[in-house]
Design an enzyme around this catalytic site. Structure first.
Site, mmCIF file in Angstrom:
data_model
loop_
_atom_site.group_PDB
_atom_site.id
_atom_site.type_symbol
_atom_site.label_atom_id
_atom_site.label_comp_id
_atom_site.label_asym_id
_atom_site.label_seq_id
_atom_site.Cartn_x
_atom_site.Cartn_y
_atom_site.Cartn_z
ATOM 1 N N GLU A 38 0.832 -1.205 0.000
ATOM 2 C CA GLU A 38 0.000 0.000 0.000
ATOM 3 C C GLU A 38 0.865 1.253 0.000
ATOM 4 O O GLU A 38 2.059 1.214 0.306
ATOM 5 C CB GLU A 38 -0.943 0.003 1.204
ATOM 6 C CG GLU A 38 -0.205 -0.005 2.524
ATOM 7 C CD GLU A 38 -0.936 0.751 3.609
ATOM 8 O OE1 GLU A 38 -1.386 1.880 3.344
ATOM 9 O OE2 GLU A 38 -1.044 0.219 4.725
ATOM 10 N N LYS A 99 -5.643 10.782 0.604
ATOM 11 C CA LYS A 99 -5.686 9.444 1.210
ATOM 12 C C LYS A 99 -6.937 8.763 0.642
ATOM 13 O O LYS A 99 -8.051 9.239 0.860
ATOM 14 C CB LYS A 99 -5.766 9.598 2.727
ATOM 15 C CG LYS A 99 -5.880 8.309 3.516
ATOM 16 C CD LYS A 99 -5.787 8.587 5.027
ATOM 17 C CE LYS A 99 -6.286 7.410 5.837
ATOM 18 N NZ LYS A 99 -6.251 7.675 7.299
ATOM 19 N N VAL A 119 -5.411 0.482 3.141
ATOM 20 C CA VAL A 119 -5.629 -0.960 3.043
ATOM 21 C C VAL A 119 -6.884 -1.238 2.219
ATOM 22 O O VAL A 119 -6.876 -2.115 1.342
ATOM 23 C CB VAL A 119 -5.729 -1.595 4.448
ATOM 24 C CG1 VAL A 119 -6.243 -3.033 4.363
ATOM 25 C CG2 VAL A 119 -4.361 -1.562 5.140
ATOM 26 N N SER A 153 -12.641 1.979 10.662
ATOM 27 C CA SER A 153 -11.968 2.046 9.362
ATOM 28 C C SER A 153 -12.740 1.273 8.305
ATOM 29 O O SER A 153 -13.261 0.181 8.561
ATOM 30 C CB SER A 153 -10.559 1.473 9.477
ATOM 31 O OG SER A 153 -9.944 1.442 8.201
ATOM 32 N N ASP A 155 -11.366 -0.286 6.176
ATOM 33 C CA ASP A 155 -10.576 -1.504 5.918
ATOM 34 C C ASP A 155 -11.396 -2.752 6.242
ATOM 35 O O ASP A 155 -11.355 -3.740 5.507
ATOM 36 C CB ASP A 155 -9.314 -1.534 6.795
ATOM 37 C CG ASP A 155 -8.287 -0.468 6.425
ATOM 38 O OD1 ASP A 155 -8.497 0.248 5.429
ATOM 39 O OD2 ASP A 155 -7.284 -0.364 7.154
ATOM 40 N N LYS A 172 -3.640 -1.424 14.262
ATOM 41 C CA LYS A 172 -2.871 -0.403 14.974
ATOM 42 C C LYS A 172 -3.330 -0.300 16.433
ATOM 43 O O LYS A 172 -4.521 -0.308 16.715
ATOM 44 C CB LYS A 172 -2.991 0.929 14.238
ATOM 45 C CG LYS A 172 -2.128 0.923 12.970
ATOM 46 C CD LYS A 172 -2.141 2.244 12.245
ATOM 47 C CE LYS A 172 -3.295 2.337 11.304
ATOM 48 N NZ LYS A 172 -3.142 1.511 10.099
HETATM 49 N N1 PSU Z 1 -0.148 0.607 8.617
HETATM 50 C C1 PSU Z 1 0.902 1.369 9.025
HETATM 51 N N2 PSU Z 1 0.798 2.728 8.833
HETATM 52 C C2 PSU Z 1 -0.315 3.311 8.220
HETATM 53 C C3 PSU Z 1 -1.408 2.491 7.798
HETATM 54 C C4 PSU Z 1 -1.266 1.137 8.027
HETATM 55 O O1 PSU Z 1 1.905 0.865 9.564
HETATM 56 O O2 PSU Z 1 -0.332 4.533 8.044
HETATM 57 C C5 PSU Z 1 -2.638 3.104 7.112
HETATM 58 C C6 PSU Z 1 -3.314 2.054 6.224
HETATM 59 O O3 PSU Z 1 -3.361 2.595 4.923
HETATM 60 C C7 PSU Z 1 -4.705 1.885 6.788
HETATM 61 C C8 PSU Z 1 -4.971 3.281 7.297
HETATM 62 O O4 PSU Z 1 -5.619 1.448 5.815
HETATM 63 O O5 PSU Z 1 -3.712 3.589 7.943
HETATM 64 C C9 PSU Z 1 -6.185 3.318 8.198
HETATM 65 O O6 PSU Z 1 -6.689 4.631 8.191
HETATM 66 P P1 PSU Z 1 -8.186 4.913 8.747
HETATM 67 O O7 PSU Z 1 -8.097 4.615 10.218
HETATM 68 O O8 PSU Z 1 -8.446 6.376 8.473
HETATM 69 O O9 PSU Z 1 -9.099 3.993 7.994
HETATM 70 MN MN MN Z 2 -11.942 6.503 10.149
#
Ligand code: PSU
Ligand code: MN
Length: 325
Positions: A38, A99, A119, A153, A155, A172
């Site tokens: 990604e 993003k 993701v 997310s 994801d 995370k």
């Molecule tokens: N893994 C990492 N660093 C990141 C991400 C994943 O080590 O920055 C990113 C991925 O692209 C994941 C996104 O899909 O963070 C999630 O963002 P959100 O919580 O806004 O969906």
């Molecule tokens: Mn979000």
């Protein structure tokens, strides 16, 4: 009774024009191993200028593991599956890059926008291109303030309807990890621990939460992928949770203390939506004086290596005449 046949549109929508790099196209045609990577982690998840070096290093690790890297991003409205050096540089240095999760892809294509894929965006485009294995750092998931913000997310929902294997160090740790595991269960997404019976904790080797399935080598993972296909049914993903080595994890006490500060700072600053994940990751990097960054990178490197091994096992099983596809 005859139903009227649906009107054929005068100009049927052409399939989204994915631009495959030459080496990715050749590998997919030959059935040799490919690993999707990604770009959000590069554009929005890591500090500059280190992010460009990391992007190049991750591609090298895939190659060293015997697979072709396919870093995915949307440039000028065109989804790229495999970037050249100039493309990687653009992802790493261009401040205007958006993003892009799955839902942002169509608007980006239609308006000619450029963005790094998360993701959800990457998994969708990889699967469309015919790539089965994808490596990242940590998945997105349910945020800790979910009851107030409903922030989960994209994801998770995308992985519930996409046939791809994603290698990650769990989700995370800035998230509500137990709630995220519950959501993955509800959504029907299988989670395998790689040589661990505990769900990894992204910066930490373990989240302390138990897993039901532990696999010990890439061929076993490929066998699960074949079983998914043999079963049919909804095209869900397979999450392979691969912990950061204990020697490279972030000190758990430092992690807990700085994360609590980061969450408080984000609430104080009123950061929400797409900005919250990059904000928290950057806060941790700054306030652990780079230690969280090193743990994050160690996790990603391990995931990329394992993904290359799984892609090799998957390609080998695909060419085994004794195996029914
Ligand atoms: N893994 C990492 N660093 C990141 C991400 C994943 O080590 O920055 C990113 C991925 O692209 C994941 C996104 O899909 O963070 C999630 O963002 P959100 O919580 O806004 O969906
Ligand atoms: Mn979000």
């Amino acid at each position: 009774m005859n139903r009227p046949s649906p009107a054929t549109p005068a100009t049927p929508a052409a399939p989204a024009p994915l631009r495959l790099s030459d080496e990715v196209a050749a590998a997919l045609a030959a059935g040799t191993p490919v690993v999707a990577l990604e770009s959000t982690i590069i554009a929005h998840g890591l500090p500059r200028p280190r992010n460009l070096a990391v992007a190049l290093e991750l591609e090298e690790l895939v190659r060293a593991g015997g697979a072709v890297p396919a870093t995915i991003a949307v440039l000028d409205g065109v989804p790229h599956i495999g970037l050249d050096k100039a493309g990687l540089e653009r992802v790493a240095v261009d401040d205007s890059l958006r993003k892009l999760g799955f839902r942002e892809l169509a608007p980006a294509l239609a308006t000619g926008a450029s963005g790094a894929t998360t993701v959800s965006g990457t998994a969708f485009l990889a699967a469309r291109a015919g790539i089965r294995v994808f490596a990242t750092g940590g998945l997105g998931g349910v945020h800790r303030d979910w009851t107030a913000s409903q922030d989960e997310s994209a994801d998770l929902g995308l992985l519930a309807r996409t046939r791809i294997t994603v290698v990650c160090a769990g989700v995370k740790s800035i998230l509500d990890v137990p709630a995220t595991l519950e959501r993955l269960e509800t959504l029907g997404v299988a989670v395998l621990g790689y040589r661990t019976a505990e769900f990894p904790g992204f910066y930490l080797t373990s989240s302390g939460l138990p897993l039901d399935w532990t696999l010990d080598d890439p061929a076993e993972v490929a066998a699960v992928m074949h079983a998914q296909d043999a079963l049919g049914g909804p095209a869900s993903a397979l999450v392979v949770a691969n912990p950061v080595p204990q020697a490279e994890q972030l000190d758990p006490e430092l992690h807990d203390r700085v994360l609590a500060e980061a969450l408080a700072a984000a609430a104080e600053a009123g950061v929400t939506g797409q900005a919250i994940t990059p904000y928290l990751l950057a806060h941790l990097t700054e306030h652990t004086r780079g230690a969280s960054l090193e743990a994050n990178l160690a996790a990603v490197r391990g995931n990329v290596r394992l993904a290359a091994g799984i892609a090799r096992a998957w390609a080998a099983a695909g060419t085994d005449p004794g195996r029914q596809g």
